[in-house]
Design a protein around this motif. Structure first.
Motif, PDB file in Angstrom:
ATOM      1  N   UNK A 131       0.844  -1.199   0.000  1.00  0.00           N
ATOM      2  CA  UNK A 131       0.000   0.000   0.000  1.00  0.00           C
ATOM      3  C   UNK A 131       0.875   1.244   0.000  1.00  0.00           C
ATOM      4  N   UNK A 132       0.508   2.211  -0.847  1.00  0.00           N
ATOM      5  CA  UNK A 132       1.135   3.534  -0.853  1.00  0.00           C
ATOM      6  C   UNK A 132       0.070   4.535  -0.439  1.00  0.00           C
ATOM      7  N   UNK A 133       0.447   5.481   0.433  1.00  0.00           N
ATOM      8  CA  UNK A 133      -0.478   6.513   0.907  1.00  0.00           C
ATOM      9  C   UNK A 133       0.195   7.871   0.827  1.00  0.00           C
ATOM     10  N   UNK A 134      -0.539   8.854   0.332  1.00  0.00           N
ATOM     11  CA  UNK A 134      -0.067  10.234   0.299  1.00  0.00           C
ATOM     12  C   UNK A 134      -1.271  11.152   0.423  1.00  0.00           C
ATOM     13  N   UNK A 135      -1.157  12.163   1.264  1.00  0.00           N
ATOM     14  CA  UNK A 135      -2.218  13.157   1.463  1.00  0.00           C
ATOM     15  C   UNK A 135      -3.575  12.506   1.701  1.00  0.00           C
ATOM     16  N   UNK A 136      -3.601  11.411   2.447  1.00  0.00           N
ATOM     17  CA  UNK A 136      -4.850  10.746   2.787  1.00  0.00           C
ATOM     18  C   UNK A 136      -5.428   9.857   1.704  1.00  0.00           C
ATOM     19  N   UNK A 137      -4.732   9.712   0.576  1.00  0.00           N
ATOM     20  CA  UNK A 137      -5.203   8.875  -0.527  1.00  0.00           C
ATOM     21  C   UNK A 137      -4.302   7.639  -0.615  1.00  0.00           C
ATOM     22  N   UNK A 138      -4.919   6.459  -0.723  1.00  0.00           N
ATOM     23  CA  UNK A 138      -4.162   5.201  -0.751  1.00  0.00           C
ATOM     24  C   UNK A 138      -4.533   4.360  -1.956  1.00  0.00           C
ATOM     25  N   UNK A 139      -3.627   3.452  -2.299  1.00  0.00           N
ATOM     26  CA  UNK A 139      -3.900   2.413  -3.277  1.00  0.00           C
ATOM     27  C   UNK A 139      -3.091   1.196  -2.871  1.00  0.00           C
ATOM     28  N   UNK A 140      -3.563   0.022  -3.275  1.00  0.00           N
ATOM     29  CA  UNK A 140      -2.938  -1.238  -2.878  1.00  0.00           C
ATOM     30  C   UNK A 140      -2.808  -2.164  -4.080  1.00  0.00           C
ATOM     31  N   UNK A 141      -1.685  -2.858  -4.157  1.00  0.00           N
ATOM     32  CA  UNK A 141      -1.478  -3.902  -5.155  1.00  0.00           C
ATOM     33  C   UNK A 141      -1.085  -5.185  -4.431  1.00  0.00           C
ATOM     34  N   UNK A 142      -1.308  -6.303  -5.096  1.00  0.00           N
ATOM     35  CA  UNK A 142      -0.918  -7.600  -4.552  1.00  0.00           C
ATOM     36  C   UNK A 142       0.427  -7.996  -5.138  1.00  0.00           C
ATOM     37  N   UNK A 143       1.332  -8.435  -4.285  1.00  0.00           N
ATOM     38  CA  UNK A 143       2.629  -8.933  -4.735  1.00  0.00           C
ATOM     39  C   UNK A 143       2.694 -10.414  -4.399  1.00  0.00           C
ATOM     40  N   UNK A 144       2.958 -11.218  -5.406  1.00  0.00           N
ATOM     41  CA  UNK A 144       3.135 -12.660  -5.222  1.00  0.00           C
ATOM     42  C   UNK A 144       4.621 -12.967  -5.308  1.00  0.00           C
ATOM     43  N   UNK A 145       5.081 -13.830  -4.417  1.00  0.00           N
ATOM     44  CA  UNK A 145       6.485 -14.245  -4.429  1.00  0.00           C
ATOM     45  C   UNK A 145       6.524 -15.749  -4.662  1.00  0.00           C
ATOM     46  N   UNK A 146       7.208 -16.154  -5.688  1.00  0.00           N
ATOM     47  CA  UNK A 146       7.383 -17.566  -6.009  1.00  0.00           C
ATOM     48  C   UNK A 146       8.846 -17.818  -6.295  1.00  0.00           C
TER      49      UNK A 146
END
Length: 180
Positions: A131-146
């Motif tokens: 998750x990245x957050x700046x100025x109260x706004x966030x977004x999330x991505x899924x990271x898979x590790x294999x």
């Protein structure tokens, strides 16, 4: 006004500082505290007084409306790193790289960690949310590790990916019955 006057401006329009500067004096105007969740820029904010009032200074504030993380939902090999970026999208249609100013978080740091510059390091096989957050706004991505895990006791190599059932015996030819 060169750090001498503070003004609170609550709407568009003209403004004047209480302390006048003399002719040929340098001036510098900055926004000390922008409105909540906004980024402000000052146009023509510095210069030298040239015999008249300065009337061409403009302050424009924009609101961060969304944030994009790249890469989107990547799969990383076990033991590798990946640089992530955060791009801010503002109310005036502009975009800005926020990678260095965003707050970064991994939901499962035992799978992958992320530092303050957006660099992800994979440390175990599985999945985590970044998750990245700046100025109260966030977004999330899924990271898979294999990846590939080397079994030092047997010299065999097995490939595992997120979602595997974890049964390390499946598909392996064990040299000794104590491993079965």
């Amino acid at each position: 006004n060169n750090g001498a006057d503070d003004l609170t401006i609550s709407s568009d329009g003209g403004f004047s500082f209480a302390t006048a500067l003399s002719n040929q004096s340098p001036y510098s105007i900055t926004v000390a505290t922008p409105p909540a969740n906004q980024t402000c820029t000052v146009t023509n904010g510095s210069g030298t007084i040239a015999g008249a009032n300065v009337t061409n200074v403009a302050v424009a504030c924009v609101t961060l409306v969304s944030l994009t993380i790249t890469p989107v939902n990547p799969t990383l090999a076990f033991g590798t790193t990946q640089q992530f970026t955060a791009s801010g999208h503002y109310s005036d249609g502009s975009n800005q790289d926020l990678t260095g100013v965003a707050s970064w978080l991994s939901s499962a740091p035992d799978i992958a960690t992320i530092n303050t510059t957006g660099l992800v390091a994979s440390v175990a096989i599985g999945q985590t949310m970044i998750t990245a957050t700046s100025a109260g706004v966030s977004n999330t991505v899924t990271v898979s590790v294999g990846g590939v895990i080397r079994l030092p006791q047997t010299g065999q190599t097995m490939s595992y990916a997120p979602g595997d059932d974890g049964d390390i015996r499946a598909g392996a030819a064990w040299p000794n019955s104590r491993f079965t």
